[in-house]
Write a protein that holds these residues in place. Sequence first.
Motif, PDB file in Angstrom:
ATOM      1  N   VAL A  18       6.767  45.189  90.249  1.00 36.84           N
ATOM      2  CA  VAL A  18       7.679  45.123  89.103  1.00 36.84           C
ATOM      3  C   VAL A  18       7.445  46.367  88.253  1.00 36.84           C
ATOM      4  CG1 VAL A  18       8.293  43.872  87.001  1.00 36.84           C
ATOM      5  CG2 VAL A  18       7.701  42.607  89.075  1.00 36.84           C
ATOM      6  N   GLY A  19       8.536  47.020  87.833  1.00 40.64           N
ATOM      7  CA  GLY A  19       8.413  48.192  86.973  1.00 40.64           C
ATOM      8  C   GLY A  19       9.233  48.035  85.714  1.00 40.64           C
ATOM      9  N   GLU A  20       8.749  48.615  84.627  1.00 45.99           N
ATOM     10  CA  GLU A  20       9.492  48.558  83.365  1.00 45.99           C
ATOM     11  C   GLU A  20       9.135  49.744  82.492  1.00 45.99           C
ATOM     12  OE1 GLU A  20       8.410  44.688  82.047  1.00 45.99           O
ATOM     13  OE2 GLU A  20       6.412  45.268  81.378  1.00 45.99           O
ATOM     14  N   ASP A  53      -0.366  51.956  84.116  1.00 49.86           N
ATOM     15  CA  ASP A  53       0.416  52.440  82.982  1.00 49.86           C
ATOM     16  C   ASP A  53       0.460  53.959  82.982  1.00 49.86           C
ATOM     17  OD1 ASP A  53       0.746  49.845  82.233  1.00 49.86           O
ATOM     18  OD2 ASP A  53      -0.306  50.009  80.316  1.00 49.86           O
ATOM     19  N   TRP A  54       1.631  54.499  82.654  1.00 49.60           N
ATOM     20  CA  TRP A  54       1.848  55.927  82.495  1.00 49.60           C
ATOM     21  C   TRP A  54       2.436  56.153  81.102  1.00 49.60           C
ATOM     22  CZ3 TRP A  54       1.371  59.267  86.970  1.00 49.60           C
ATOM     23  CH2 TRP A  54       1.036  58.591  88.145  1.00 49.60           C
ATOM     24  N   VAL A  55       1.849  57.075  80.333  1.00 52.79           N
ATOM     25  CA  VAL A  55       2.250  57.287  78.933  1.00 52.79           C
ATOM     26  C   VAL A  55       2.909  58.660  78.800  1.00 52.79           C
ATOM     27  CG1 VAL A  55       1.460  57.485  76.540  1.00 52.79           C
ATOM     28  CG2 VAL A  55       0.414  55.804  78.075  1.00 52.79           C
ATOM     29  N   GLY A  56       4.035  58.705  78.081  1.00 50.43           N
ATOM     30  CA  GLY A  56       4.702  59.985  77.897  1.00 50.43           C
ATOM     31  C   GLY A  56       5.988  59.856  77.126  1.00 50.43           C
ATOM     32  N   ILE A  58       3.835  49.665  85.845  1.00 50.97           N
ATOM     33  CA  ILE A  58       4.103  49.215  87.207  1.00 50.97           C
ATOM     34  C   ILE A  58       3.032  48.201  87.574  1.00 50.97           C
ATOM     35  CG2 ILE A  58       4.463  49.928  89.600  1.00 50.97           C
ATOM     36  CD1 ILE A  58       5.000  52.776  88.441  1.00 50.97           C
ATOM     37  N   ARG A  59       3.453  46.985  87.904  1.00 46.88           N
ATOM     38  CA  ARG A  59       2.515  45.901  88.182  1.00 46.88           C
ATOM     39  C   ARG A  59       2.911  45.178  89.448  1.00 46.88           C
ATOM     40  NH1 ARG A  59       3.395  42.022  83.597  1.00 46.88           N
ATOM     41  NH2 ARG A  59       5.503  42.856  83.714  1.00 46.88           N
TER      42      ARG A  59
END
Length: 495
Positions: A413-415, A384-387, A405-406
């Motif tokens: 898979v990215g969302e 996870d990336w937070v921003g 991103i998993r």
Amino acid sequence: MRNPRTVLFAIAFTASTAQLCRAQAAPALVAEAGHPLPNASARDLQTFQIASAVLHETRRIYVSLPGSFAKSAATRRYPVTVVVDGEELTQPVIAASEHLIRMGQIPEAIIVGVENTARLRDLTPPGLSVSGSSLHEGGDLFLDFIEKELLPAVDRQFRGGPPRAFVGHSSGGILATYVAATRSTFRAVVAIDTPVSLGDDWLAKQLTARVATAAEPLRYASYEARFGWSDDAWKKLVAAARAPWMLHREKLPRESHESMAMISAYLGLREVFSDYSMLAAPVAPAASILPHYAKVSADLGATVLPPRKLLVQVLDDLLAEGHGAEARRAYDTLVQGYGAPPGDRALEARVAGMEHRPPPKETVESLLATPFPTPEEARAFIGDWVGDLWMGPEQPRTGRQVLRIRVVDGRVVGETINHLPSGEDLVHRWDYMRITPAGMTFGVMNGMRPRGVVLFEGTLTGDTLAGASRFGGIEFTSADGTPPALHFSFKRASK
């Protein structure tokens, strides 16, 4: 030599030799003054008389022409919708059709209403008794009149053609269901509150026998309030049908036998042309939309043009994507099918200019076809990336957005997840992802027009991925001439 710019839907602008021969032998529709359809509001509704050799009588016919009729090429042919009980049902069918056409949900069609002279005789098939009638009524003869005289006259005088639809209510629904069971002329049938159970399910047995053997697939929709199919008979019909058949049954409990005509006409026409609707067409890439309508045409057994509203959008998108040849086909189809749009000279010049440009190096198709990285290639970015994403410097940073991103079933898979103040999550699954020397680029197909891929091109510095967006696969600038861009910055939160 055939013009290489011939449009994809050229078949819609021609009539077969057999059609023309039949039309020449048909009696003419003779304009009649002084007998307008009661409560008619359609400006293009006309009343005619036709002297039938089949019926040995003269019948009154109501004809409503499509909105594009006067503007389209003289060689364009239109689908025809036949309405029985014409003095009652024509106007509801016109009203429903006009709205559905305007919304791009059904093809433009000529609507032909047939007024009654002897209703029980004409709407009752031989072999069935209705309201105490004999088993030898004139339904077949009436259909012969429609097929051998009325339709050829409409084809000759008003550029009609297939695919053809048939709409009937009550006794008209009996004839409509009989049409579905016995006549291949019609590809779409709407039967409204039809007493199918008469004669020990005689109609149901007729139609069930046809769906099991007929080569031509049919679209049949039944709407019911007081009358209709038994559950058992309908299950047998569906079980017997071959795959291409489209069968739909719907009960309208808040309608009466008399009140349901308008809503049933609307729902029925929408249903039998559901694959035509612009809501069913691919969103992107633009080059996939005309082929979609070519397939719909093949399924209907005759060519139908895409909705005008959609065709205008497709042309604009094809020009933005740099597809000159496809833009030419869309332009020619638009002009010949619906007439020249506003600003036609400038538009044609854009199309001509695009035809002479080299193919684009980056297309929406190529971006959407790009394989995602493998789990090993994406290993440094999984988690996870937070921003935030923002358009201008004044937009506040909330930290409510997440890039996730998993690896799912061995695939990356990215969302993008936006945590809304309401507590809900707005999730956008990525359509594009690529690891670059500088970092990572991810993207989603734009949910609005222009139909490009919104690419977020990021540079990785330590634990921060930051960058800006651009439209991929299309040429697009904002009103001030600058490319619109979203900026973003995300910090790694977890692995």
